[in-house]
Design an enzyme around this catalytic site. Structure first.
Site, PDB file in Angstrom:
ATOM      1  CE  LYS A  79      -3.904   2.086   2.532  1.00 47.64           C
ATOM      2  NZ  LYS A  79      -4.853   1.956   3.665  1.00 47.64           N
ATOM      3  CB  SER A 154      -8.147   3.941   2.607  1.00 47.04           C
ATOM      4  OG  SER A 154      -7.315   3.290   3.557  1.00 47.04           O
ATOM      5  CB  SER A 178      -8.584   1.002   5.379  1.00 44.60           C
ATOM      6  OG  SER A 178      -9.281   2.199   5.211  1.00 44.60           O
TER       7      SER A 178
END
Ligand code: GLN
EC number: 6.3.5.7
Length: 492
Positions: A79, A154, A178
């Site tokens: 990420k 997210s 997330s």
């Protein structure tokens, strides 16, 4: 081999060890797929092909020299919130569009030490604020199951990359869902560990008392391999806990589903926005667990209505403080031709941050301001404690708690929900972060539009092994986790 992207982490590990393929072949295979397919999915912000091939060659050399360990040469996507030395780390923001970290996040460093090959950095909502990944400066990522839908957020890039077979597993972070919600939207398994289990050093902060990194993969077994890399105390993160780490892979069959008491919170299944298909699939999965020997127990979680207001005070308050460091002076975006210092601050921040981030900074700053601190922030902290106590009371009579991961399946891209509608979608995930508990998402079927549905299991503190084990056994008895999106079937 043309189907390397179909192999599980264990199969990759065994294949590399048995010299069925090299890390270079495997890495080239994934890079080719990214090149061919990611134009449609848009999961990667940065592909690090050159470095990946160099890491793969080094992994192969290490293996020839007899120094390989279990994951040496296995690719991963990170990420874009984890700092990577020499590689851009954007957090999905224009503010960090030019940011190259001088050091690696601990999670990234541990990955390198384990021999993982970094394919690149994947998309996310700006500073991890959002539930769709549409709040990224780099544009929306598509859900591999239906490209007109969002992958969730997210950690939407992590989820989409794995679901499209553009990475075998990925790191994610979870401040209020997330990891679990995008895992749910993309048919994956994702684990949010206990607060303090995984180091936050070098993980760009959103809300520090809630943020926690964790694995996202196709199965509990794959997640266990990544947890073995990510978990552990880190002297560089004062909130990481000095506590022995389990061997999550060795413990995959450590918890018996037989006799496991699963709490079903009454309040959770009466939420107004709970989609009928989601409810049905979650109930079917619980029935299956019951057939496997689990005992379903109805429980009360009386604080359910206060989850959303409490989280949406505490998270923005901490964000407003964390994000004050982006001032256009030290690093990140800087406005051009400022007339004075105030102008530099103001324009750097208004031009560098997107709308959702600015909105949350405003709310958080307001909640922390002198006249309102007690009425909002202090009160929210008190309610937070009550939410935690509610869970601890429940864990006196059950082993795990079941819930949907989200009230709906993946939204359409551009659905443009109001902030309140969007925030209400976080109802099943945010309390876990407020309490600091671990929780896992597992795919349990599809809705009428063939979009994945997820079951969330919440555990008591430090029960990561138990959660992975329960889901692993469920996955031995079912095949939801082996279903692939059509785009993942395409060969490069
Ligand atoms: N959707 C939630 C938010 O926007 C959770 C995000 C997260 O876990 N990073 O705050």
């Amino acid at each position: 081999m043309t189907d390397l992207h179909r192999l599980s982490i264990r199969e990759l590990s065994e294949g590399l060890a048995g010299a069925k393929f090299s890390s270079r072949e495997l890495t080239e295979h994934y890079l080719k797929r990214i090149e061919k397919i990611d134009a449609q999915v848009k999961s990667y912000v940065t592909v690090t092909a050159e470095q990946a091939l160099a890491q793969a060659d080094a992994a192969d050399a290490l293996r020839r020299a007899g120094g390989a360990s279990v994951l040496t040469g296995v690719p991963i996507a990170h990420k874009d919130i984890f700092c990577t030395q020499g590689i851009k780390t954007t957090a999905g923001s224009k503010m960090l569009d030019n940011f190259i970290s001088p050091y690696d996040a601990t999670v990234v460093a541990k990955g390198k030490a384990a021999g993982l090959v970094t394919l690149g950095k994947v998309n996310m909502d700006e500073f991890a604020m959002g539930s769709t990944s549409e709040n990224s400066f780099y544009g929306a990522t598509a859900n591999p199951w239906n490209l007109n839908h969002v992958p969730g957020g997210s950690s939407g890039g992590s989820a989409a990359a794995v679901a499209a077979d553009l990475a075998p597993f990925a790191t994610g972070t979870d401040t209020g869902g997330s990891i679990r919600q995008p895992a749910s939207f993309c048919g994956l398994t994702g684990l949010k560990p206990t607060y303090g289990r995984v180091s936050r050093f070098g993980m760009i902060a959103y809300a520090s008392s809630l943020d926690q990194g964790g694995p996202m993969a196709r199965s509990a077994e794959d997640c266990a391999y990544l947890m073995n890399v990510m978990a552990g105390h880190d002297a560089k993160d004062s909130t990481s806990v000095e506590k022995d780490v389990d061997n999550y892979v060795a413990n995959l069959n450590g918890t018996s589903v037989k006799g496991l008491r699963i709490g079903i919170p009454k309040q959770y299944f009466n939420v107004a926005g709970l989609d009928a298909d989601v409810k049905a699939r979650v109930e079917e999965s619980l029935k299956k667990l019951e057939e496997m020997g689990a005992i379903l127990v109805e429980i009360d979680l009386n604080m359910t209505e206060s989850y959303v207001p409490t989280y949406y005070l505490i998270a923005p308050a901490e964000a407003s403080s964390n994000l004050s460091r982006f001032d256009g002076v030290r690093y990140g975006y800087r406005a051009e031709n400022p007339v004075d210092l105030m102008d530099l601050y103001k324009r750097s921040r208004s031009e560098g941050f997107g709308k959702e981030v600015q909105q949350r900074i405003l709310i958080g700053t307001y909640a922390l301001s002198a006249g309102y601190y007690d009425a909002y922030y202090v009160k929210a902290q008190k309610v937070r404690r009550l939410i935690q106590q509610d869970f601890l009371k429940a864990f006196e009579s059950v082993d795990v708690i079941a819930a949907p991961a989200a009230p709906t399946t993946a939204y359409k891209i551009g659905a443009n929900l109001s902030p309140v509608e969007m925030y209400l979608g976080d109802i099943y995930t945010i309390a876990v972060n407020l309490a600091g508990l671990p929780a896992i998402n597992a795919p349990v079927g599809f809705d009428k539009d063939n979009l994945p549905v997820g079951l969330q299991l919440i555990g008591n503190y430090w029960s990561e092994s138990q959660l992975l084990s329960v889901v692993h056994q469920y996955q031995q008895a079912t095949n939801w986790h082996t279903q692939r999106a059509a785009i993942a079937e395409e060969n490069a």
